[in-house]
Design an enzyme around this catalytic site. Sequence first.
Site, PDB file in Angstrom:
ATOM      1  N   HIS A   1      20.273  59.535  54.447  1.00 32.92           N
ATOM      2  CA  HIS A   1      21.493  59.942  53.743  1.00 32.92           C
ATOM      3  C   HIS A   1      21.503  59.410  52.302  1.00 32.92           C
ATOM      4  CE1 HIS A   1      25.863  61.030  53.632  1.00 32.92           C
ATOM      5  NE2 HIS A   1      25.875  60.072  52.713  1.00 32.92           N
ATOM      6  N   GLU A   2      21.333  58.121  52.168  1.00 30.03           N
ATOM      7  CA  GLU A   2      21.452  57.525  50.832  1.00 30.03           C
ATOM      8  C   GLU A   2      20.305  57.952  49.918  1.00 30.03           C
ATOM      9  OE1 GLU A   2      24.257  56.458  50.105  1.00 30.03           O
ATOM     10  OE2 GLU A   2      25.031  56.101  52.127  1.00 30.03           O
TER      11      GLU A   2
ATOM     12  N   HIS B   1      21.408  60.973  47.984  1.00 30.62           N
ATOM     13  CA  HIS B   1      22.221  60.620  46.807  1.00 30.62           C
ATOM     14  C   HIS B   1      21.322  60.050  45.701  1.00 30.62           C
ATOM     15  CE1 HIS B   1      26.143  61.340  48.523  1.00 30.62           C
ATOM     16  NE2 HIS B   1      25.967  60.496  49.524  1.00 30.62           N
TER      17      HIS B   1
HETATM   18 ZN    ZN Z   1      27.316  60.230  51.132  1.00 33.47          ZN
END
Ligand code: ZN
Length: 502
Positions: free
Chosen positions: A267-268, A271
């Site tokens: 997930h990170e 980003h």
């Molecule tokens: Zn997020």
Amino acid sequence: MAEHPAFDRLRARLFDVVDLHGVSYLLKWDQATYMPPGGAVARARQTALLKTLAHERFVDAEVGRLLEAAEREVEGLPADAFEAAYVRVARRDFERAVATPAAFTRRFFAHTAATYQAWTEARPADDWGRMVPLLEETLELSHALSGYEGPGAAHPADPLIARSDFGMTVATLQPLFATLREALVPLVRAASAVPPPDDAFLRHPSSVAAQVAWARARVAAFGYDLERGRVDPTAHPFAIEFSVDDVRITIRSRADDLRETLFTTFHESGHGMYHQGLDPRFEGTPLADGASAGVHESQSRLWENVVGRSLGFWRGAYPSLRTAFSEALDDVPVDAFVNAINAVRPSPIRTAADELTYNLHVIVRFELELALLEGRLAVRDLAEAWRAAYAEVLGLEVPNDRDGVLQDVHWFSREIGGAFQGYTIGNVLSVQFYEAACRAHPDIPTEIEAGRYATLYRWTREHVHRHGRTYDPVDLIERAAGGPLDVGPYLRYLKAKFAPDA
Ligand code: ZN
């Protein structure tokens, strides 16, 4: 190239503002990773000082004058030319920053800081009553903030939504969320009626260092650049940038749950790759950020879910995971592993939710925020309304307020309104973008099965990352996805994955 003396002066000035924010992020990163608890008091003071310096440098009257002059200089340039986009985005940020009187801003920050402090004690004590008067004031301040930043808005939530998802409004989001909710409720009912798969092997204890090494190597293969990034442990994972060339991610691990490391890292990294993929010219400019919260979240969900929870991805990646964690996974075939990481189990906690139920958590919060802001719901009735919504939407009895209305930090640390919609917009967009990438490059699914991610990564960099804030989110979505925000592709994806026989 034409001369832009005012633009150049504006740019030099705002470089300092961006750098001051970057330094405050470095303090935040350190606080969330390695700072000893004793550092907390001084760190709060130092962070506040940097924020104040950045704010004061930005709202200075000279910035207003330079903006006006720069606007004249860039007149006639195409809207997506660097200088034109720069000035437009800087103007928007400036207007927002000067809209609120300094006395209000001070009162707002003092109130939200006190509310956050109270929440850190009230949540473990399950003490909703303590938060009611504080949240009543937050609601009042949120109305005031909305009035300052968006006078004459059609809905009081619109200016608050615009803070993180510029261009989105209650009028555009409400119908999309209603469609999603209507389709998800029966899907969740059907999926949770089936007994959950055996997933005990996911909780077989293993070395956290080995988990992190595996996940780190995998996100490096996705495209996350470890020469311009790092992976460190924290309690509440996030990605954070000090410059375009130093974009770090923080993750959470549990020795007895392999999923924590895997999916917080995936997930990170999404980003992180977004920020690393910005046009290098954007360094030190207001364009050096994601287009919106929703577009940012689309990049994390793409790698975490659309890729990271798919059978195709694990066909390629599982042999290496099984070798690294042979004690737990030796007897587990790939499809059993993929079933286990996709088990649907309605739970009261948003951050623990599976892919199917997740958006219902968000929609409940979005609807409650609107009811509060419209005056249809009083703060003192919020906990009760929360329980009623969870019973209706997820078929769940909420056991207490700690794991009910008190669970998320958002309402207790900032304004009420605009905090949650980005999560669901991101999920919806993750599938729209993935499908657009596959239309352009039909080999992407085959490549992913073979452990090759470069084509997908390059598509996201070309169509999303490198533009930063050059385009308004609505325009970026239209250009990259080939159409507006649309829940259709996402619903088809969920149905194919979770109800293939329906
Ligand atoms: Zn997020």
